[in-house]
Design a protein around this motif. Sequence first.
Motif: not given
Length: 813
Positions: A12-18, A158-161, A20-21, A168-171
């Motif tokens: 996933i490219i991009g760490g905004g709310v979408i 941040r809660a979604l992340a 993270c969702s 198990g996701a890597v952020v």
Amino acid sequence: MTNLPTKARAVIIGGGVIGCSVAYHLTKLGWKDVVLLERKQLTSGTTWHAAGLIAQLRATANMTKLAKYSQELYGQLEEETGMATGFKRVGSITVALTEERDEELRRSAAMARAFGVEIDEIGRDEISAKYPHLNIDDVIGGVYLPKDGQGDPGNIARALAKGARQKGAVVAEYTAVTGVQRTGRRITAVNYQSANGEQGSIACEAVINCAGMWGRDVGAMLGTSVPLQACEHFYIVSEPIAGLEQLPVLRVPDECAYYKEDAGKIMLGAFEPVSKPWGPIPGDFEFDQLPEDFDHFEPILEAAVNRMPMLAEAGIHTFFNGPESFTPDDAYHLGQCPEMDNVWVAAGFNSVGIQSAGGAGMALAQWMEDGARPFDLGDVDIARMQPFQSNKSYLMDRSTETLGLLYADHFPYRQKATARGVRRTPFHTHLAQNGAVFGELAGWERANWFANAGQDAEYQYSWQRQNFFENVAQEHHAIRNDVGMYDMSSFGKLRVEGPDAEAFLNHICGADLSVPVGKIVYTQFLNTSGGIEADVTVTRLSELAYLVVTPAATRLADETWMRRHLGDRMVIITDVTASEGVLAVMGPRARDVLQAVSPADFSNAANPFGTAQVVEIGMAQARVHRVSYVGELGWEIYVSADMAAHVFEVLHEAGASFGLKLCGMHMMDTCRIEKGFRHFGHDITCEDHVLEAGLGFAVKTAKPDFIGRDAVLKKRETGLQTRMVQFLLNDPEPLLYHNEPILRDGEIVGYLSSGAYGHHLGGAVGLGYVPCAGESVEQVLASAYEIDVAGTKVSAEASLKPLYDPKSDRVKV
């Protein structure tokens, strides 16, 4: 971040709310190897400064379903992750200052009831009671949604992340995507560089573009078109106001403003009519603000001080200007990109990203998991966009308007005013010279109606009868009683040819395409559930070649569906839309007009319904298709672009002797709905079963192995759950558009999928699905039906057969 994995199922490219969702929902489905890469910190682009308004009601049932899901998700995230999201249901009020806006709100309230959203229509006293600080001197009415809410955008993301990490996701923050590795139509790896200079690549099965206002550029890097443009978005936050308690979110769209109480302060935000596109985006952008422009915001503030006098006393604590991304049609981008087989997108949220992200992330994750849309997402499917719409000049021009349209009156038939004139048919100049008033669809300029001599050739919008109502009535009557001609050149034309063309089309079409040369077949592309992915006509041009004609808006989506099901068949698919102009000559005197300009024989014996032939017209050569979307005798005339102007002039001149009238797309819609013809995207979608849509006649299960065959056979065994019903209002005055609730014996059972005025039938006509499990046709029709029009219940005649010419005698005369 170091030690990133060298391979992943999804990047996933991009760490905004979408972003993270999407990570949260993929891992919720059991995807373990998910990696999210964020160039700076999570939320640092747009999410961090979003207003955090979380509404339930959207323009369609499925968009409302996604918004409601977002609310429910944000309400439970704190318990799941231990991180507060700030979500609270404070309710919302929208007020009307004009009669037109009041009707829009009353229609939206009726729509909300059909969608299962709690809503109350409230008067001035109730508005004042719920929002005592408001000046209501010129307020006409409003609506109140008690379950609307607000939240903390950054903490929601941040809660979604955190939820994704727990599964198990890597952020990875401060990790920029620098490029990709590509083989054919697939991205095989994503290259990155971290803030400390570490470089690497991650082999992947799928890539999701959640890059927000960078989405267009990231899309280009991935080989895809993602049209969106960053615009400046303004709001102010007041100084603390003594005694200010929790208030509902307030929207005053007639003043382009929204208000939110937060921690004893008032936030005032704006969607001004002419917005300010912004860019290019600096490479180091992170939690940044844009320069203040108080002059631009001042008209909004001036109206707000009058609307909420306490703002004049409070003082301004913060004047904020930050970027948000907007798309050409104010709908976000979601889904699998047409140009690539493993690239997905969720971007361009038009200032509704917080309320949309939960549902959009869920829908995209389920789509990726199943390889099929979980329900109809045509409103936001990236395949609706045309490649040219990524043009920078186009986006800059269009985005000056789209931000403001969020709060503008959402009049029926409203046309965009910016970025016009990009795609013109070969008949454009001739139509304009004869009074055409153009609308735009997929960039095409299309004659929607024709102004009379001395009449302003422009739209004057209203929820009531608009200024073109009588013009369309005249065009409608010409088609029904004499003859009319209209331009269909914008409809998509896909040439399918090769040794396997017949077998391929038989695989993706419900109908039988093993037909003689010259035969025209009406058919659908079905999915494995029997839902309708496309509604087309297919003409056999030769032993090895066919022409598939699609709606203008879905040409790219339909071509993409075909290519993704092509396999290793020896078939070439070519978009030939622009190579031919198409004029439809329709009406009882259509044969007379064509006979006057051609030596060909247009009799039933020589040219029966559902066939095509090459003929001479004037000094040109054309191909005439005897089909009709208006329910009358007529032909669609296909002529190469170089001879199109000549053919128009010949037909227009000869037609004068037979009363030929130039007609537009609005007429086509009013005629087709009288005839009960379905409109793809409204009446029929991927989640509407072809049998329940009343199109079983177009499916030939005697042929083996076509997509959806098993689902059709199963439905025939188990019976229909719903039926498409046609309604005619018994009162000739009210108007129907779509989404009006259907009441059966006093209870809401559904809503209209489309509506228009039936000028021949003498009243508004709508189509909509009615539940019918275990019922006969007679039982369905035995009930009393009403349609809720802006809160008024209007009795309606219901029919399962077309109310106009039910046996189709007129098209075959």
